[in-house]
Write an enzyme that holds these catalytic residues in place. Sequence first.
Site, PDB file in Angstrom:
ATOM      1  CE  LYS A   1      -3.580   1.710   2.835  1.00 20.69           C
ATOM      2  NZ  LYS A   1      -4.616   2.144   3.692  1.00 20.69           N
TER       3      LYS A   1
ATOM      4  CB  SER B   1      -8.508   3.559   2.746  1.00 17.21           C
ATOM      5  OG  SER B   1      -7.168   3.297   3.629  1.00 17.21           O
TER       6      SER B   1
ATOM      7  CB  SER C   1      -8.455   0.331   4.988  1.00 21.55           C
ATOM      8  OG  SER C   1      -8.987   1.960   5.164  1.00 21.55           O
TER       9      SER C   1
HETATM   10  N1  GLN Z   1     -12.954   3.871   5.711  1.00 22.84           N
HETATM   11  C1  GLN Z   1     -12.842   4.363   7.042  1.00 22.84           C
HETATM   12  C2  GLN Z   1     -12.304   5.964   6.970  1.00 22.84           C
HETATM   13  O1  GLN Z   1     -12.817   6.093   6.002  1.00 22.84           O
HETATM   14  C3  GLN Z   1     -11.160   3.015   7.419  1.00 22.84           C
HETATM   15  C4  GLN Z   1     -10.076   4.076   6.843  1.00 22.84           C
HETATM   16  C5  GLN Z   1      -8.844   2.692   6.766  1.00 22.84           C
HETATM   17  O2  GLN Z   1      -8.553   1.532   8.148  1.00 22.84           O
HETATM   18  N2  GLN Z   1      -8.051   2.876   6.760  1.00 22.84           N
HETATM   19  O3  GLN Z   1     -11.523   6.886   7.968  1.00 22.84           O
END
Ligand code: GLN
Length: 449
Positions: free
Chosen positions: A51, A126, A150
């Site tokens: 990532k 994400s 994410s």
């Molecule tokens: N979807 C969540 C957010 O937007 C989680 C993001 C993540 O785990 N990095 O904060």
Amino acid sequence: MTISLQDFLKKYNETRDLNIMTTVDESWLKNHSAQQASVQGALSGKLIAIKDNINVKGLPNSCGSNFLKNYISPYDATVIERIKNAGGTIVGKANLDEFAMGSSTEYSAFGTTKNPIDPERVPGGSSGGSAAAVAAGLVDYALGSDTGGSIRQPAGFCGVVGLKPTYGRVSRYGITAFASSLDQIGPITKTVDQSAELLQIIAGKDEKDATSTDINVDDYLGKINDDSVKTIGVPYHLLQEGLHPDVKARVDETIEKLKKTGKVIQEISLPHLSYSIAVYYILATAEASSNLARFDGVRYGVRTSQNAESIDDFYSVNREYGFGAEVKRRIMLGTYVLSSGYYDAYYARAQKVRRLIYDDFQKAYKDVDTILLPTCPTPAFKIGEHVNNPMAMYLSDIFTVSINIAGLPGISVPVGNTSEGLPVGLQVLGNLYEESKILQLAKAIESLQ
Ligand code: GLN
């Protein structure tokens, strides 16, 4: 089965329109793979996508942001060092929502990643690029980061396995911080065995991360066929409304199958979980507003302000250009909840409810070994469906954020498809440092498919 570097490059070119990777630097990759060829270890010959918010020396660490597009990492994150020492080959960086804020990979300055199962749909987020890279067969493994879901949610949307370790199990040294008390790095893989394999390499104490713990790292793969999970908790009260019928059907079927294998299913109650979205979006944005203060065009980030008249003007021109809309929204929210007058009403309160959520889990784990929850209320949604509706986007995290709040481990495992052929993910959650248990049950679920 191992994927060769030639296969990777061929598939990468064939799937360019899915926009999975942010960086594949062929000359860097040539040198790196030659170096890795001489390292013998558990990951020898394996290809891994990272990532693009985890630092790999010599590659960009863009975080999916215009602000960092030109930033080249001068060092390796600890997880990268460990992968290199185990002989793994890093193929490049995978797309993500900007600074890991999002649930669809639509908030990336590199454009949206498409779901390899259905390119009209999002891969989740994400870590959408990481999950898509595994689902499309580009790589053997990927690393993602999970602050509120994410790793698990994109794994669920792409039909692969994603594990969020206990907070402190894996070093955060070298990940660009989003919300430091919630972030964890973890594996995204095709199978549960592979998840155990990669976790084995990256887990453990790191002197460079004071929040990493030196609690013994279990033999995850060696114990994966053990049967230490007897009782499984299901919080049926959370599964009443808003669940897509096919998600509910796949979850119910899995529960029935598990009963037949002799597992005891027990109804549990997690009364404070209904507050977890509110708590998460207060704490995560508060921490993000502080962590992202370093991106000012001086210490980090592109400097775009040529004619700034004051220092404030200088910062705001840089930040106005550098950050996308979702990141700005989070910084504003986070600054607000930390501001004097609102701190007690929001931030301090959210911290108290955080404790209650943790206590709910501890109470449940007195009676059960693991807990099951869907990964997401719906299968992968269409590109564009939620992009202008932040609340709808935030609600897709309803089943994932609570374990980040409580610091616990969880794994998303595929449990079949909807009638439209879209993957459904089911989470197995465990108590602190019980990665072995959740891997064992995930493996049992995988073999029931
Ligand atoms: N979807 C969540 C957010 O937007 C989680 C993001 C993540 O785990 N990095 O904060």
